[in-house]
Design an enzyme around this catalytic site. Structure first.
Site: not given
Ligand code: ADP
Ligand code: ZN
Length: 216
Positions: A16, A91, A130, A163
């Protein structure tokens, strides 16, 4: 297409973030990634960043109230004649409802929800290799076999790091959280006829061609 409002949904590791960067170059839209926003709060050591970190490193969702508030502030930056791309929000169903209300109040609506679909075993493989750019946040996969030279970002030469939530224990938890909390929003948007599934197995370019097809 410039005024389209698009949501990107998919399990962690579906690619994504990579597709979002390409889409953002193609469309002149406001790009909002809640994950990037939390990580930038974290590196600036804000109170929100410190609070969010507790959940992020465990692979849990940050509480809805904090997330929705941050998102709604960010959405204020949208210019009238430009669309938005939401990456990582909503989410869960609570966030999806909050977004609908927020958009209703602004007389805006969602045009398209792209669902990036990848089988689970492939996700685990991708996430554990990653790395993320410290400078531009682009995700990329590094194989052990590629040697031990310090890897650099292939977009901006920035330094890469792993990360903390890409550690094996957090990966498992994030996939479970995705199944339990995020999957229900697929039905939610399907019922509104907004959902388009993108098969995200293949090269970055192949997947992007499918994304472009979905925008037509
Ligand atoms: P990924 O690459 O896993 O899709 P993101 O970079 O989008 O991860 O998000 C990393 C972390 O940030 C999530 O695992 C969560 O803890 C937090 N996070 C991001 N977006 C949201 C959201 N919409 N609601 C709650 N937590 C979020
Ligand atoms: Zn970079």
């Amino acid at each position: 297409m410039d005024t389209s409002n698009i949501i990107l949904v998919g399990p962690p590791g579906a690619g994504k973030g990579t597709q979002a960067i390409m889409l953002r170059e193609k469309l002149d839209a406001l790009y909002i990634s809640t994950g990037d926003l939390f990580r930038s709060h974290l590196s600036n050591e804000t109170d929100l960043g410190k609070e969010a970190q507790k959940y992020m490193s465990a692979g849990e969702l940050v509480p809805d109230a904090l997330t929705i508030n941050m998102l709604s502030q960010e959405l204020e930056k949208k210019a009238d004649d430009h669309g938005f791309i939401l990456d990582g929000f909503p989410r869960n169903v609570v966030q999806a409802d909050a977004l609908s209300e927020l958009l209703d109040r602004k007389d805006l609506s969602i045009d398209l929800v792209l669902f990036f679909n990848v089988p689970n075993d492939e996700l685990v493989r991708r996430l554990s290799t990653r790395y993320t750019c410290k400078v531009c946040q682009a995700p990329q996969n590094i194989n052990e076999s590629e040697g031990n030279a310090t890897p650099k970002c292939n977009l901006c030469e920035g330094e890469l790091y792993q990360r903390s939530d890409d550690a094996p224990e957090s990966i498992k938890r994030r996939l479970d959280v995705y199944d339990e909390e995020t999957k229900p929003i697929l039905n939610y948007y399907e019922e509104q006829n907004l959902l388009t599934e993108i098969n995200s197995v293949g090269s970055v370019e192949e997947v992007f061609t499918r994304v472009e097809g979905a925008l037509q």
